[in-house]
Design a protein around this motif. Structure first.
Motif, PDB file in Angstrom:
ATOM      1  N   THR A   1      22.098  51.709  15.861  1.00  0.00           N
ATOM      2  CA  THR A   1      23.328  51.410  16.572  1.00  0.00           C
ATOM      3  C   THR A   1      23.023  50.821  17.937  1.00  0.00           C
TER       4      THR A   1
ATOM      5  N   THR B   1      27.224  58.619  20.116  1.00  0.00           N
ATOM      6  CA  THR B   1      27.268  58.656  18.655  1.00  0.00           C
ATOM      7  C   THR B   1      26.510  59.859  18.107  1.00  0.00           C
TER       8      THR B   1
ATOM      9  N   LEU C   1      24.105  54.046   9.110  1.00  0.00           N
ATOM     10  CA  LEU C   1      24.974  53.136   9.833  1.00  0.00           C
ATOM     11  C   LEU C   1      24.153  51.986  10.381  1.00  0.00           C
TER      12      LEU C   1
ATOM     13  N   ASN D   1      24.996  49.154  13.043  1.00  0.00           N
ATOM     14  CA  ASN D   1      25.959  48.713  14.039  1.00  0.00           C
ATOM     15  C   ASN D   1      25.360  47.506  14.764  1.00  0.00           C
TER      16      ASN D   1
ATOM     17  N   ASP E   1      28.945  48.032  10.657  1.00  0.00           N
ATOM     18  CA  ASP E   1      29.904  47.922  11.761  1.00  0.00           C
ATOM     19  C   ASP E   1      29.626  46.592  12.464  1.00  0.00           C
TER      20      ASP E   1
ATOM     21  N   VAL F   1      30.093  44.574  15.023  1.00  0.00           N
ATOM     22  CA  VAL F   1      30.628  44.534  16.384  1.00  0.00           C
ATOM     23  C   VAL F   1      30.589  43.117  16.960  1.00  0.00           C
TER      24      VAL F   1
ATOM     25  N   ARG G   1      33.249  48.668   8.425  1.00  0.00           N
ATOM     26  CA  ARG G   1      34.242  49.191   9.370  1.00  0.00           C
ATOM     27  C   ARG G   1      34.285  48.351  10.636  1.00  0.00           C
ATOM     28  N   GLY G   2      35.463  47.957  11.048  1.00  0.00           N
ATOM     29  CA  GLY G   2      35.579  47.204  12.277  1.00  0.00           C
ATOM     30  C   GLY G   2      37.013  47.145  12.736  1.00  0.00           C
TER      31      GLY G   2
ATOM     32  N   GLU H   1      37.388  41.704  14.039  1.00  0.00           N
ATOM     33  CA  GLU H   1      36.048  41.699  13.443  1.00  0.00           C
ATOM     34  C   GLU H   1      36.127  41.564  11.934  1.00  0.00           C
TER      35      GLU H   1
ATOM     36  N   SER I   1      40.188  49.479  11.887  1.00  0.00           N
ATOM     37  CA  SER I   1      40.619  50.446  12.898  1.00  0.00           C
ATOM     38  C   SER I   1      41.732  49.871  13.763  1.00  0.00           C
TER      39      SER I   1
ATOM     40  N   CYS J   1      32.408  53.030  17.499  1.00  0.00           N
ATOM     41  CA  CYS J   1      31.049  53.090  16.941  1.00  0.00           C
ATOM     42  C   CYS J   1      30.763  54.459  16.329  1.00  0.00           C
TER      43      CYS J   1
ATOM     44  N   GLY K   1      32.204  54.740  12.848  1.00  0.00           N
ATOM     45  CA  GLY K   1      31.326  54.214  11.808  1.00  0.00           C
ATOM     46  C   GLY K   1      30.253  55.206  11.414  1.00  0.00           C
TER      47      GLY K   1
END
Length: 272
Positions: free
Chosen positions: A29, A37, A68, A70, A95, A97, A121-122, A126, A167, A197, A200
């Motif tokens: 990440t 996190t 994850l 990220n 993720d 970003v 996930r974003g 994104e 999200s 973050c 995620g």
């Protein structure tokens, strides 16, 4: 990595299973959010690890329960680690970003989507960028909302085989056939570095105990309710950040309001 594919479970059962299993959650990440996190995962009841060294990341992903990736600070070492992870496991969350406006991470996100993550996930901008229907947001800030990218998220889910979690004020989760909406939360979570973050990472933790759609929905609900609880005892972002970790730790499975999650078939909403 566990060999048995977790069964579908509701959020209450998912949180109970997570607390029982303490899934080992491997995070590559961004440098801004690593500590928050890790603390969020530990507070929730998972075990956190941040192994982003080339030559070790893939090995560790092979024994972790969920991972994850990220893209917040995708330096060359993290790029190499990401490629090792996706070769070692299928139980990982992407993720993406700030994709869309920045070329290195945008190209890497496309490569990783092709490697078939379990969950993407974003925020809405994104997800639109990853789906090829938008150019991204304002840095890490979204200029779209989840319902405006509903069709793009569903199409991305069908093409990639991933569950797509968008999200926002009301989170949207889809696998291309079903869609779940999870309302709630508090705006203070957007004023703390690592709010999204850590979501995620929470999804990656839940991948250790349930299948991807259930993992994304359970994680969204947990974060929404923890944010509400933290906001009720906070005076601003600083106190909220501490209270949020406490709320994750004290949230009991029976406290989860699964009734707020609305799940429907995509066909019922006329979305293709």
């Amino acid at each position: 990595m566990r060999d048995v594919v977790p069964t579908v479970r509701g959020p209450e059962a998912a949180l109970r299973a997570l607390r029982d299993a303490a899934p080992l959650t491997h995070c590559v990440t961004n440098a801004v959010v690593t500590g928050f996190t890790a603390n969020a995962l530990l507070s929730l009841g998972a075990s956190a690890a941040m192994v982003d060294i080339e030559g070790e990341a893939g090995i560790f992903a092979g024994v972790a329960d969920g991972a994850l990736i990220n893209l917040g600070t995708p330096n060359p070492q993290q790029q190499a680690s990401a490629r090792e992870i996706v070769a070692a496991t299928r139980r990982w969350v992407l993720d993406p970003v700030a994709v869309g406006m920045l070329p290195v991470r945008t190209a890497l996100a496309a490569e990783l989507v092709a490697a078939r993550p379990a969950i993407i996930r974003g925020n809405a901008s994104e997800i639109a960028a990853v789906a090829g229907t938008g150019a991204g947001g304002r840095g890490v800030d979204s200029i779209d909302d989840p319902d405006s990218v509903h069709a793009a998220a569903a199409g991305l889910a069908r093409r990639s085989g991933a569950v797509v979690a968008v999200s926002g004020a009301t989170d949207l989760v889809t696998d291309g056939e079903r869609v779940a909406r999870v309302p709630g939360g508090d705006p203070l979570l957007t004023r703390v570095t690592g709010g999204g973050c850590s979501l995620g990472a929470t999804m990656a933790a839940f991948l250790g105990v349930v299948e991807p759609f259930s993992a994304a929905v359970a994680a969204s609900l947990v974060h929404k309710q923890a944010a509400e609880s933290a906001a009720s005892v906070s005076s601003g972002p600083g106190s909220f950040a501490v209270a949020f970790l406490d709320a994750l730790a004290t949230l009991a499975p029976g406290d989860l309001d699964a009734a707020r999650v609305a799940t429907r078939a995509m066909a019922a909403e006329g979305v293709r």
